[in-house]
Design a protein around this motif. Structure first.
Motif, PDB file in Angstrom:
ATOM      1  N   UNK A 152       0.823  -1.223   0.000  1.00 23.63           N
ATOM      2  CA  UNK A 152       0.000   0.000   0.000  1.00 23.63           C
ATOM      3  C   UNK A 152       0.856   1.272   0.000  1.00 23.63           C
ATOM      4  N   UNK A 153       1.890   1.288   0.838  1.00 23.61           N
ATOM      5  CA  UNK A 153       2.742   2.474   0.894  1.00 23.61           C
ATOM      6  C   UNK A 153       3.472   2.686  -0.423  1.00 23.61           C
ATOM      7  N   UNK A 176       4.459   5.873  -5.036  1.00 21.63           N
ATOM      8  CA  UNK A 176       4.728   5.948  -6.473  1.00 21.63           C
ATOM      9  C   UNK A 176       3.781   6.934  -7.142  1.00 21.63           C
ATOM     10  N   UNK A 199       2.546   1.816  -3.373  1.00 22.94           N
ATOM     11  CA  UNK A 199       1.594   2.300  -4.370  1.00 22.94           C
ATOM     12  C   UNK A 199       1.348   3.805  -4.201  1.00 22.94           C
ATOM     13  N   UNK A 200       1.066   4.201  -2.976  1.00 26.18           N
ATOM     14  CA  UNK A 200       0.788   5.615  -2.717  1.00 26.18           C
ATOM     15  C   UNK A 200       2.005   6.481  -3.029  1.00 26.18           C
TER      16      UNK A 200
END
Lengths: 258, 294
Positions: free
Chosen positions: B159-160, B165, B162-163
């Motif tokens: 999740x981190x 990026x 993805x955010x």
């Protein structure tokens, strides 16, 4: 009671060139404040320094009485729309869910509760039908609504928005200002970097005029005067003087008391 | 199929597919974070690390050489960041500079190593363009040992990642450890590069990082799908490349894999629905026709 935002002696420099110089700013709770100033005046930098994204050379920032690091969950942020790549492979709902990551920490995945919050936020900006849409397929106004929904999903007390009206259609602009008023009605504080002088008296209760230094800040009726605007914009104001700023000065309405 | 019965061929095929899958998967982040060129610079920068590791230890052990490669690639990345932060030099200029310095230094070291009287240096040159045919089982284990932790970390912090990026500033405002995740991602890309060095070499490695991601992006709008698809494309190209080069007489496997991957990418850019060039052209003419009929 502490003010929503309290900035003291803030100085930011890129290299040896100061972008913000010794800025003081108090934002009372429950107001809509516009941050106004010419291009390159440091408006975005002021926002970024407040949120700890830019390291100030000097000065301090307090949110509701405490340093930002301790108040992150009470703060929501809407960056400039152009700051991200809208061709990134993700959906509208995924972007709004990112507003919950601050509450989730950096390993936990968003679950059903987070989805409900994100969908409600999309509902609020009238984008619920677009939840599964790829973000690259959105218009500029829709992108801005998605960013706003992400901030709403943060469920914060103080909202910082960087040019939320930039390049959006008239319908979206009205929808956004309505949401900002709803936030204020709910007792939240909203700080908006804004560039359109004409709409300042209509949109905001408070205004901060910035050009590297703080020129003036306070209730729109008191501060949004031609003298202050000239001090902020220099000679570039001529076109706007007649209907925009002057109107605000000549309408004698008592300033709302604190 | 001979590819899976013959020991050498099987090792080459499996090794190449592993490389293709891992570099394809991890390369997505280099592409999405607009750091494709950084991957290129880091893979070229690995060369002096390999030569130095050999000169210092005097061994041709895969692990030793790959550790040298990883250190050199990381040093190049850090130097690059330092240049961009402390000077007025733009990042593309800094990339070209760092790439040339490291690669040039690597070539000089390599020519020096070649003139050493010992026979141990034989094959060091194969790191330039890779030598998939020389892969042995031990190399496959080395690949797994290096890529396992890298993939596990990516999955854990998904999740981190993805955010960060997508919107690093927003991630920072939430208090996510953006700097640390960026370091992790760079480290993970270095791992992918190091794995590929033996097969495709420092010169062509960046193609294996970038091409699968570009091809995969054409077919999907979801990051999760894109990452898996890129891994699949990488493995497919590696399999086809290994097969084609086994058919021909002593055709170098690495370059064939890269060419196959480029072919896959070209096809994806042309015909993928929605994003493909042919599709867009077709839609445009159709709209024009509708417009003309009115």
């Amino acid at each position: 009671m502490h003010p929503a935002v309290e900035i003291e002696d803030l100085t930011v420099a890129y290299g040896d060139k100061p972008v913000l110089w010794d800025v003081d700013l108090r934002v009372p709770r429950g107001v809509l404040m516009g941050i106004i100033g010419p291009n390159g005046a440091g408006k975005t930098t002021l926002l970024k320094a407040t949120l700890g994204l830019v390291k100030p050379a000097a000065g301090s920032v307090r949110i509701l009485g405490r340093p930002y690091e301790q108040q992150r969950r009470l703060v929501a942020y809407v960056p400039q729309r152009s700051s991200v790549d809208w061709d990134f492979p993700t959906t509208v709902l995924d972007v709004v869910l990112m507003g919950r990551y601050g509450h989730l920490g950096w390993i936990r995945r968003p679950g059903r509760a987070e989805r409900a919050v994100a969908l409600a936020a999309l509902e609020q900006v009238q984008m619920a039908d677009f939840a599964q849409r790829q973000i690259g397929q959105l218009s500029g106004g829709q992108q801005q609504r998605v960013f706003l929904a992400r901030a709403l999903a943060q469920n914060a007390e103080v909202y910082f928005m960087d040019e939320p009206f930039q390049g959006v259609d008239a319908v979206t602009e009205r929808a956004i200002i309505q949401i900002l008023r709803d936030l204020r009605a709910a007792g939240k504080t909203v700080v908006v970097v804004h560039h359109d002088l004409q709409t300042v008296p209509e949109y905001f209760d408070q205004v901060a005029l910035i050009n590297v230094r703080r020129i003036a800040a306070g209730p729109v009726r008191e501060v949004f005067t031609e003298t202050n605007l000239r001090a902020t914009y220099g000679g570039r104001l001529a076109i706007l003087g007649r209907n925009g700023a002057a109107d605000a000065v000549t309408t004698p309405t008592p300033a709302p008391g604190d | 199929m001979e590819l899976f019965t013959d020991y050498t061929l099987r090792t080459v095929t499996i090794g190449s597919m592993l490389l293709g899958a891992i570099s394809g998967l991890l390369g997505c982040f280099a592409v999405l974070r607009r750091q494709a060129l950084l991957g290129d610079a880091m893979s070229h920068a690995a060369l002096p690390g390999i030569a130095l590791a050999f000169l210092i230890t005097g061994q041709r052990d895969t692990f030793t050489l790959l550790i040298g490669a990883a250190i050199a690639a990381l040093a190049a990345a850090l130097w690059l960041l330092a240049i961009v932060r402390t000077s007025r030099i733009k990042d593309d200029t800094a990339l070209a500079l760092v790439l040339a310095v490291f690669f040039g230094f690597g070539l000089v070291l390599l020519s020096y190593v070649q003139r050493q009287p010992t026979a141990a240096q034989a094959g060091l040159k194969s790191f330039l363009f890779g030598q998939a045919a020389a892969l042995v089982e031990r190399d496959l284990w080395a690949m797994l040992v290096i890529s396992g932790p890298a993939l596990a970390l990516v999955a854990l912090f998904w999740p981190s990642i993805k955010l960060i990026s997508f919107d690093p500033d927003f991630a920072r405002s939430l208090g996510l450890p953006v700097r640390r995740v960026e370091v992790l991602l760079t480290g993970v890309i270095v791992a992918a590069i190091v794995i590929g060095l033996q097969t495709v070499g420092v010169v062509l490695m960046s193609a294996m990082l970038i091409a699968p991601a570009v091809a995969a992006r054409q077919w999907t709008n979801r990051l999760e799908t894109m990452v898996l698809l890129a891994a699949g494309f990488g493995a497919l190209a590696a399999f086809a490349g290994a097969w084609i080069s086994a058919l021909g007489d002593r055709i170098a496997t690495g370059p064939v894999i890269v060419l196959t991957m480029s072919g896959l990418t070209a096809v994806s850019l042309l015909i993928a629905p929605e994003r493909g060039l042919l599709w867009q052209r077709w839609r445009l003419t159709r709209w024009r026709q509708i417009g003309n009929n009115h």
